[in-house]
Design an enzyme around this catalytic site. Structure first.
Site, PDB file in Angstrom:
ATOM      1  N   GLU A 151      41.735  12.248  -2.364  1.00  0.00           N
ATOM      2  CA  GLU A 151      40.960  11.325  -1.073  1.00  0.00           C
ATOM      3  C   GLU A 151      41.057  11.458   0.412  1.00  0.00           C
ATOM      4  O   GLU A 151      40.746  10.335   1.416  1.00  0.00           O
ATOM      5  CB  GLU A 151      39.958   9.862  -1.703  1.00  0.00           C
ATOM      6  CG  GLU A 151      39.668  10.271  -3.403  1.00  0.00           C
ATOM      7  CD  GLU A 151      40.070   8.342  -3.857  1.00  0.00           C
ATOM      8  OE1 GLU A 151      39.702   7.794  -3.072  1.00  0.00           O
ATOM      9  OE2 GLU A 151      39.472   8.455  -5.079  1.00  0.00           O
ATOM     10  N   GLU A 263      39.398  13.195 -13.566  1.00  0.00           N
ATOM     11  CA  GLU A 263      38.858  11.253 -13.871  1.00  0.00           C
ATOM     12  C   GLU A 263      37.321  10.865 -14.694  1.00  0.00           C
ATOM     13  O   GLU A 263      36.497  10.131 -13.923  1.00  0.00           O
ATOM     14  CB  GLU A 263      38.822  10.754 -12.602  1.00  0.00           C
ATOM     15  CG  GLU A 263      39.815  10.371 -11.670  1.00  0.00           C
ATOM     16  CD  GLU A 263      40.569  10.418 -10.276  1.00  0.00           C
ATOM     17  OE1 GLU A 263      39.655   8.990 -10.478  1.00  0.00           O
ATOM     18  OE2 GLU A 263      41.255  10.341  -9.750  1.00  0.00           O
TER      19      GLU A 263
HETATM   20  O1  G3I Z   1      48.432  -4.580 -14.463  1.00  0.00           O
HETATM   21  C1  G3I Z   1      48.856  -4.392 -13.524  1.00  0.00           C
HETATM   22  C2  G3I Z   1      50.355  -5.762 -13.875  1.00  0.00           C
HETATM   23  O2  G3I Z   1      51.376  -5.513 -14.846  1.00  0.00           O
HETATM   24  C3  G3I Z   1      51.062  -5.162 -13.021  1.00  0.00           C
HETATM   25  O3  G3I Z   1      52.070  -6.797 -12.458  1.00  0.00           O
HETATM   26  C4  G3I Z   1      50.271  -5.698 -11.630  1.00  0.00           C
HETATM   27  C5  G3I Z   1      51.019  -5.686 -10.374  1.00  0.00           C
HETATM   28  O4  G3I Z   1      50.254  -5.088  -8.626  1.00  0.00           O
HETATM   29  O5  G3I Z   1      49.299  -4.841 -11.120  1.00  0.00           O
HETATM   30  C6  G3I Z   1      48.684  -4.371 -12.579  1.00  0.00           C
HETATM   31  O6  G3I Z   1      48.310  -3.301 -11.908  1.00  0.00           O
HETATM   32  C7  G3I Z   1      46.868  -3.053 -11.651  1.00  0.00           C
HETATM   33  C8  G3I Z   1      46.403  -1.728 -12.573  1.00  0.00           C
HETATM   34  O7  G3I Z   1      44.858  -1.467 -11.702  1.00  0.00           O
HETATM   35  C9  G3I Z   1      45.969  -1.996 -13.746  1.00  0.00           C
HETATM   36  O8  G3I Z   1      44.809  -2.607 -13.913  1.00  0.00           O
HETATM   37  C10 G3I Z   1      46.657  -1.997  -9.939  1.00  0.00           C
HETATM   38  O9  G3I Z   1      47.780  -3.838  -9.614  1.00  0.00           O
HETATM   39  C11 G3I Z   1      45.659  -1.816  -9.743  1.00  0.00           C
HETATM   40  O10 G3I Z   1      46.404  -1.562  -8.377  1.00  0.00           O
HETATM   41  C12 G3I Z   1      45.296  -1.034 -10.582  1.00  0.00           C
HETATM   42  O11 G3I Z   1      43.269  -0.148  -9.739  1.00  0.00           O
HETATM   43  C13 G3I Z   1      43.885   1.249  -9.472  1.00  0.00           C
HETATM   44  C14 G3I Z   1      43.558   1.867  -9.043  1.00  0.00           C
HETATM   45  O12 G3I Z   1      43.334   3.174  -8.694  1.00  0.00           O
HETATM   46  C15 G3I Z   1      44.010   1.561  -7.884  1.00  0.00           C
HETATM   47  O13 G3I Z   1      45.056   2.381  -7.654  1.00  0.00           O
HETATM   48  C16 G3I Z   1      42.962   1.848 -11.373  1.00  0.00           C
HETATM   49  O14 G3I Z   1      44.236   1.671 -12.323  1.00  0.00           O
HETATM   50  C17 G3I Z   1      43.137   2.497 -11.783  1.00  0.00           C
HETATM   51  O15 G3I Z   1      42.298   3.357 -12.504  1.00  0.00           O
HETATM   52  C18 G3I Z   1      42.048   3.484 -10.253  1.00  0.00           C
HETATM   53  O16 G3I Z   1      42.109   5.004  -9.519  1.00  0.00           O
HETATM   54  C19 G3I Z   1      41.327   5.378  -9.297  1.00  0.00           C
HETATM   55  C20 G3I Z   1      42.600   6.670  -9.026  1.00  0.00           C
HETATM   56  O17 G3I Z   1      43.588   6.959  -8.894  1.00  0.00           O
HETATM   57  C21 G3I Z   1      41.430   7.570  -7.906  1.00  0.00           C
HETATM   58  N1  G3I Z   1      39.916   7.886  -8.075  1.00  0.00           N
HETATM   59  C22 G3I Z   1      39.273   6.464  -8.114  1.00  0.00           C
HETATM   60  C23 G3I Z   1      39.811   5.651  -9.600  1.00  0.00           C
HETATM   61  C24 G3I Z   1      39.042   4.367  -9.663  1.00  0.00           C
HETATM   62  O18 G3I Z   1      39.477   3.847  -8.152  1.00  0.00           O
END
Ligand code: G3I
Length: 347
Positions: A151, A263
């Site tokens: 991105e 994705e």
């Molecule tokens: O569940 C954990 C928890 O165990 C942990 O202690 C905590 C610590 O920060 O984080 C939690 O995980 C979160 C995770 O999602 C699971 O819910 C993260 O904080 C959070 O940052 C993460 O967000 C991810 C997001 O990107 C930001 O990186 C999403 O899973 C993920 O699906 C999303 O994916 C993005 C792609 O990378 C790029 N394209 C867009 C897509 C959707 O936004």
């Protein structure tokens, strides 16, 4: 006619599932076609048998959804935590699956300990090199595909002013690919982005950017089209119109690049009219048919396994979001059967 074929396919599959007859999984069908069909996973859910069994049975590739991003793996200056990525890569190897490492250089999940104001350009380049050498080097030969930069381009076709952009300038993109290639010369390296599936200003900018990288000899091997869709967006004239997706993938292929749909999910709320699930199935069918239509398209990854754990519920707070192939009870949805139909009967 297609509805009849789809109905027959569903009947055959349901009969197979209920009669215990071994029916081909998505993984079986994809493998037969020489296609990767994958899912983004999260390590904490691999302890759940339904989750692990569904991933191993239905997919021949995993992507690391969030735990291989910089703030989750480079947890402080000079300190790395590989435990969660190791868990996912080990699972993939145990189940004969390929791995897409997502993602090395991005503006989200950027480490809070890393203040861009503390680094001049040379120091930032050295930091990037050390980080990429460490992560890609550790998984040499084990993570076959990397989203090296994610991105970097805005919807109006300009460079996103990310921390890496501010510290290094536009060249951060070339340098990231160079360092990843030096760390693992056999890794297949991708630029990945959203809302650039069809023909538009952003996809034109990306096309021109990657064409320029190739001209400069930068080791880029592919482009990832994220394909975060909403219902009906693959219809003609919509923002991921399948005819334009085919046109965009074709032109990228003509550069010699591989194309991955990285994705894929089709956002809608479960609580709405169940006929919308059929519309969702059409969008999934269209994207799989598009990939099969273009030689350069070798991989389709759904952004999650089950609606239960979709980012759209956790990240966007839409509690009944149902964007994936399996519902919250790991039951295949009409979209799953539509994809099976394409893989079994598609061109
Ligand atoms: O569940 C954990 C928890 O165990 C942990 O202690 C905590 C610590 O920060 O984080 C939690 O995980 C979160 C995770 O999602 C699971 O819910 C993260 O904080 C959070 O940052 C993460 O967000 C991810 C997001 O990107 C930001 O990186 C999403 O899973 C993920 O699906 C999303 O994916 C993005 C792609 O990378 C790029 N394209 C867009 C897509 C959707 O936004």
């Amino acid at each position: 006619m297609r509805k009849l074929v789809l109905l027959i396919s569903i009947t055959a599959l349901v009969w197979g599932l209920t009669s215990g007859q071994e029916t081909p999984s998505l993984r079986d069908l994809a493998t037969e076609r020489g296609l990767f069909v994958g899912a983004a996973i999260q390590s904490e859910y691999l302890n759940e048998s339904d989750y692990a069994e569904t991933v191993a049975r239905e997919f021949n590739m995993i992507a690391t959804e969030w735990e291989t991003k910089m703030d989750a793996i480079h947890i402080s200056k000079g300190v790395f935590d590989f435990n969660r990525t190791d868990r996912m890569v080990n699972f993939a190897e145990e189940n004969g699956m390929a791995v897409r490492g997502h993602t090395l250089i991005w503006h989200r999940q950027f480490p809070t300990w890393l203040d861009p104001n503390d680094y001049d350009r040379d120091e930032a380049i050295a930091l990037m090199r050390d980080y990429i050498y460490t992560v890609v080097g550790r998984y040499q030969g084990r993570i076959q595909y990397w989203d090296v930069v994610n991105e970097a381009i805005t919807d109006n076709g300009t460079f996103r002013t990310t921390p890496w952009y501010r510290m290094i300038g536009e060249e951060y993109v070339d340098l990231a690919f160079q360092f990843a290639h030096e760390a693992d010369p056999d890794a297949v390296l991708f630029y990945n982005d959203f809302a650039a599936e069809a023909m538009n200003m952003k996809s034109d900018t990306i096309y021109n950017m990657v064409a320029g990288m190739l001209e400069r000899g930068v080791p880029i091997h592919g482009v990832g089209l994220q394909a975060h869709l909403t219902l009906g967006t693959t219809r003609t004239g919509s923002n991921a119109a399948v005819d334009e997706v085919i046109e965009n993938m074709t032109r990228l292929g003509e550069l010699g690049l591989e194309v991955h749909i990285t994705e894929l999910d089709v956002k809608f709320s479960r609580g709405s009219d169940p006929r919308r699930q059929e519309l969702q199935a059409v969008d999934y069918q269209n994207m799989f048919e598009a990939c099969l239509a273009v030689d350069a398209c070798t991989t389709i990854v759904t952004w999650g396994v089950t609606d239960k754990y979709t980012w759209i519920r956790s990240d966007q707070g839409i509690e009944d979001a149902a964007p994936l192939l399996f519902d919250e009870n790991y039951q295949p949805k009409p979209a799953y059967f539509a994809v099976v139909d394409v893989l079994q009967n598609g061109s």
